[in-house]
Design a protein around this motif. Structure first.
Motif, short mmCIF file in Angstrom:
data_model
loop_
_atom_site.label_atom_id
_atom_site.label_comp_id
_atom_site.label_asym_id
_atom_site.label_seq_id
_atom_site.Cartn_x
_atom_site.Cartn_y
_atom_site.Cartn_z
N MET A 171 0.68 -1.30 -0.07
CA MET A 171 -0.09 -0.17 0.11
C MET A 171 0.81 1.45 0.10
SD MET A 171 -3.08 -1.26 2.67
CE MET A 171 -3.86 0.60 2.55
N GLN A 172 2.08 1.19 0.65
CA GLN A 172 2.82 2.38 0.82
C GLN A 172 3.51 2.74 -0.49
OE1 GLN A 172 3.00 4.44 3.62
NE2 GLN A 172 3.88 5.70 2.08
N ARG A 229 1.29 4.18 -2.85
CA ARG A 229 0.77 5.70 -2.43
C ARG A 229 2.25 6.53 -2.90
NH1 ARG A 229 0.61 6.64 3.52
NH2 ARG A 229 0.65 8.94 3.01
N GLN A 266 1.72 7.99 -6.40
CA GLN A 266 1.27 9.19 -6.50
C GLN A 266 1.46 10.68 -5.87
OE1 GLN A 266 -2.83 8.29 -5.10
NE2 GLN A 266 -3.91 10.33 -5.89
N PHE A 267 2.73 10.52 -5.04
CA PHE A 267 3.39 11.55 -4.37
C PHE A 267 3.91 12.52 -5.45
CE2 PHE A 267 4.22 9.34 -0.13
CZ PHE A 267 2.86 9.54 0.28
N GLU A 305 5.68 16.28 -1.68
CA GLU A 305 5.15 15.12 -0.71
C GLU A 305 6.24 13.94 -0.70
OE1 GLU A 305 0.63 15.66 -1.55
OE2 GLU A 305 1.54 14.16 -2.62
N ARG A 312 -2.08 7.12 -11.21
CA ARG A 312 -1.49 7.46 -10.01
C ARG A 312 -0.12 8.14 -10.39
NH1 ARG A 312 -3.22 2.45 -8.07
NH2 ARG A 312 -4.77 2.78 -6.30
#
Length: 504
Positions: free
Chosen positions: A22-23, A26, A29-30, A34, A399
């Protein structure tokens, strides 16, 4: 029918989203900011992670991929005595007024000259940032407070004016309720209105107004140009927004030449006088991908080195700590967990970079005509086509293209910009057109129209069909409104007025 309880075994396959998976999703998408913030947080939590370039020259890496940390070991017995011997601990040299170690109130003048004693990098100016001594920008509230101190002699009126200033919005308009302010301050409303009327003479002209028409009226009154005709014009700003010059001229009882002169005076005013004190920070877009034209006519796609995170795993520090830990225990488990997390982060960042390059390369490949000839040749493209071409899922491409920017010879564009819907052809030849290119053609046609031949939405549909674009009239109107372009009736009025003003 009987009910019974049975025990059965089943074997099935399912996708399990682990926390690390999951990370990793993510991370795609950063954006740059971020991602940098996430890496800094991981470096703080994980002692085996380092950001390349933070080590000093004295802590040079043992290898190209390792930047070891300096380990501070505890001092053995007698360390305090050796430390005092190595330092100047003679209390005869300590004075009560010796503030040399304190930060100076301002940079020493001698420190700015290397030739003078104490100058250069080791002088008194070391560690002093000149920006710390720069004047703070003047805000609208501070500017008004300075005028209040000189405009009102009475203490009560001064307090009322300061209270009114607290109700100014960033544009300089008064957004408070005088009735509520009067109750809160314990004074009558007429006194509040009197102070408010006096504050409208403050600089910049137009502040403390309640509406746009009142703000413009204050500025015109300063110029001695608020006559009855101008006041009537300010009362009917809705007609001015619709470019209904004929109705405005009839209401103001002026001819067309005088109306054009009044309109030119209105355009010279400031509708938001308070914004000149607003401190706006322009956000600089840092591109994630750089596209350059190659010598063979193709395109070179590469990641921006300024946005590449340089995270290293300090293997030497890990080996030193591991040699001092027992083979089992909480310390060993923590070290293994940190090592696994560090290795996962470096692999995920590398995979993220490779994925961005794949997606960007496919976009450049499919939008080659755009980079060569401009937005008119932007082709329709969707996420599914790119995902199938590079062998990834459509959600992954979505993403990757979120909050990412590409630097091209034609400017900086968000990756999402290249994905537009398809509009069919009017010639039935199967060729489709991008919605962005169609919007560009509509804008170009309207900019090229003449004042005596303003194009209606139906005219735009006919011209687009002649160019091979089949589009409905309601779609043209939707695109035109999205670009904040007024209707043909409003454009005709405005262009005729401008043409007559230019002739006059």
């Amino acid at each position: 029918m009987s009910l019974s309880v049975k025990l059965q075994m089943r074997q099935s396959q399912s996708l399990v989203m682990t926390p690390q998976l999951m990370q990793s999703i993510r991370l795609l998408q950063f954006n740059h900011a971020e991602l940098q913030q996430f890496i800094e947080q991981e470096v703080e939590r994980n002692p085996l992670l380092e950001i390349a370039g933070e080590a000093s020259e004295q802590d040079a890496p043992e290898s190209a991929d390792i930047i070891p940390l300096r380990v501070h070991e505890p001092e053995p017995d007698g360390s305090a005595e050796r430390m005092s011997e190595s330092l100047d601990a003679d209390y005869e040299n300590v004075y009560q007024d010796d503030h040399g170690a304190e930060r100076p109130d301002a940079p020493e003048l001698a420190a700015s000259w290397k030739s003078m004693p104490g100058g250069g990098s080791g002088g008194l100016g070391e560690g002093v940032d000149i920006d710390d001594f720069a004047a703070m920008p003047l805000t609208l509230r501070d500017h008004v407070a300075e005028q209040v101190a000189f405009a009102f002699e009475n203490v009560t009126d001064r307090a009322i004016a300061n209270e009114l200033a607290d109700h100014l919005d960033p544009a300089g308009y008064f957004q408070g309720d005088t009735h509520e302010i009067a109750i809160r301050l314990g004074v009558n409303r007429e006194r509040i209105e009197g102070v408010l009327a006096k504050t409208r003479s403050f600089d910049p002209p137009g502040i403390f107004a309640r509406s746009l028409s009142e703000c413009l009226a204050i500025q015109l009154e300063r110029k001695n140009r608020l006559d009855p005709a101008m006041a009537t014009l300010l009362d009917h700003l809705d007609l001015l927004a619709r470019r209904d010059f004929q109705s405005l001229g009839r209401l103001c009882r002026v001819d067309e030449e005088d109306l054009l002169q009044m309109l030119s005076e209105i355009r010279a005013l400031d509708p938001k006088p308070g914004t000149r004190f607003e401190e706006t920070l322009s956000e600089i877009v840092v591109p994630d991908v750089i596209v350059r034209q190659a010598s063979d006519g193709g395109w070179l796609v590469e990641l921006n080195p300024d946005t590449l995170p340089r995270v290293l795993v300090n293997q030497s520090y890990c080996a030193k700590v591991s040699a001092r830990l027992p083979k089992a225990g909480e310390g060993r488990d923590f070290l293994n967990e940190c090592l696994q997390t560090a290795n996962w982060l470096t692999r995920s960042l590398d995979q993220r970079a490779r994925t961005i390059v794949k997606v960007a390369s496919e976009i450049v490949k499919r939008q080659d005509a755009f980079f060569l000839h401009g937005v008119d040749h932007l082709r329709p493209l969707n996420l599914k086509a790119v995902a199938e071409a590079i062998g990834m899922h459509e959600s992954t491409v979505s993403r990757v293209t979120s909050n990412k920017f590409m630097l091209t010879p034609r400017g900086v564009f968000e990756l999402k910009y290249f994905f537009t819907v398809s509009i069919g052809s009017a010639n039935n030849d199967g060729e489709t057109h991008s919605a962005e290119s169609v919007r560009h053609r509509i804008r170009t046609l309207i900019e090229q129209e003449e004042p005596h031949a303003v194009l209606s939405d139906d005219d735009l549909v006919d011209l687009l069909k002649k160019g091979g674009i089949g589009i409905a009239r309601r779609t043209v109107a939707k695109y035109r409104e999205a670009m904040s372009i007024p209707s043909s009736v409003q454009r005709r009025r405005e262009k005729r007025a401008r043409a007559k003003a230019a002739v006059a």
